[in-house]
Motif scaffolding. Sequence first.
Motif, PDB file in Angstrom:
ATOM      1  N   ALA A 136      45.492  19.083  32.099  1.00  0.00           N
ATOM      2  CA  ALA A 136      44.649  19.907  31.231  1.00  0.00           C
ATOM      3  C   ALA A 136      44.588  19.288  29.842  1.00  0.00           C
ATOM      4  CB  ALA A 136      45.202  21.323  31.148  1.00  0.00           C
ATOM      5  N   LEU A 175      47.964  26.690  30.891  1.00  0.00           N
ATOM      6  CA  LEU A 175      47.690  25.882  32.082  1.00  0.00           C
ATOM      7  C   LEU A 175      48.942  25.207  32.635  1.00  0.00           C
ATOM      8  CD1 LEU A 175      44.918  25.259  33.574  1.00  0.00           C
ATOM      9  CD2 LEU A 175      44.732  26.452  31.390  1.00  0.00           C
ATOM     10  N   SER A 211      49.890  19.196  30.722  1.00  0.00           N
ATOM     11  CA  SER A 211      48.882  19.673  29.773  1.00  0.00           C
ATOM     12  C   SER A 211      49.078  18.975  28.436  1.00  0.00           C
ATOM     13  CB  SER A 211      49.009  21.191  29.607  1.00  0.00           C
ATOM     14  OG  SER A 211      47.932  21.712  28.867  1.00  0.00           O
TER      15      SER A 211
END
Length: 290
Positions: free
Chosen positions: A135, A191, A198
């Motif tokens: 992410a 996330l 992430s």
Amino acid sequence: MKRILVTIMVLAFAFVTAACGNGKEASGGSGEVKTVKVGVSSGDTRTWEYIVEIAKKKNLNIELVTFNDYIQPNLALSEGEIDANSFQTVAYFDEFVKDQNLKLEAIGATVIAPMGLYSKKHKSLKSLPDGATIAVPNEATNFGRALLLLQEAGLITLKDEFNGSGSLEIIKDNPKKLKIKPVAAGNTPRLLDDADASAINNNFAVEAGLTLKDALFHESKTAKPYINIIAVKKGDADRPELQKLVDLYQSKEVEAFIKKTFKGNTIPAYVTVDELLNYQDAWTKPATEK
């Protein structure tokens, strides 16, 4: 009568001399006290508040002027309402100055608040599997910053035309076939429960209770586009009080304060102005070439 007048004059002279002497002591012992107005973000001002105190010993009076956005500090500097500002990365500064046609310049580097690559599922970069989902922030500048972070980590390579703005099309090589998922920057910590890793901006990482020690990888001061700066109006760079401002920020005393206070979440990055001017080199050179 004449003796009385002479005595009065001598006493008056002595009084004036003593008064002048006392004023000199109050100003720090010697030299003229200069005052500079420095624009800063209204967020965490602990470093600048510390500098204000030590500057008093150097015959420098610093007035902090706080701003609640990232637009007004540069406009206020351009209008001469403040003498310097310190709140922005060099990449943001260059883009803003170009867009607004302002005559400002950087005179010193300060710190970097590193973006980090975090994971709840993996303990190291090596353990990231092929096809891992990463992410990243979806806003163009931070998207680009996340891609540069992945390049510095050795996970991807960016095309030569990369200019700091992020897009999936700018990725040249992706040997692990990572699935890069752009999301709102504020959602990148959330996330962590779903993605393999992430890329999280420092402020959101701190809000989520993360430190750089938790990161699989994070920016260092080699991420030059994201080093923060002290900026002034063009033509003011050689003003002694502004040079003193830079010297104070880049002193060992302030460096130690930053390291102790922020525990690695903010890193002193005292590169030279010449190095700052060449920050775009970082966009197309992997870490192994730096």
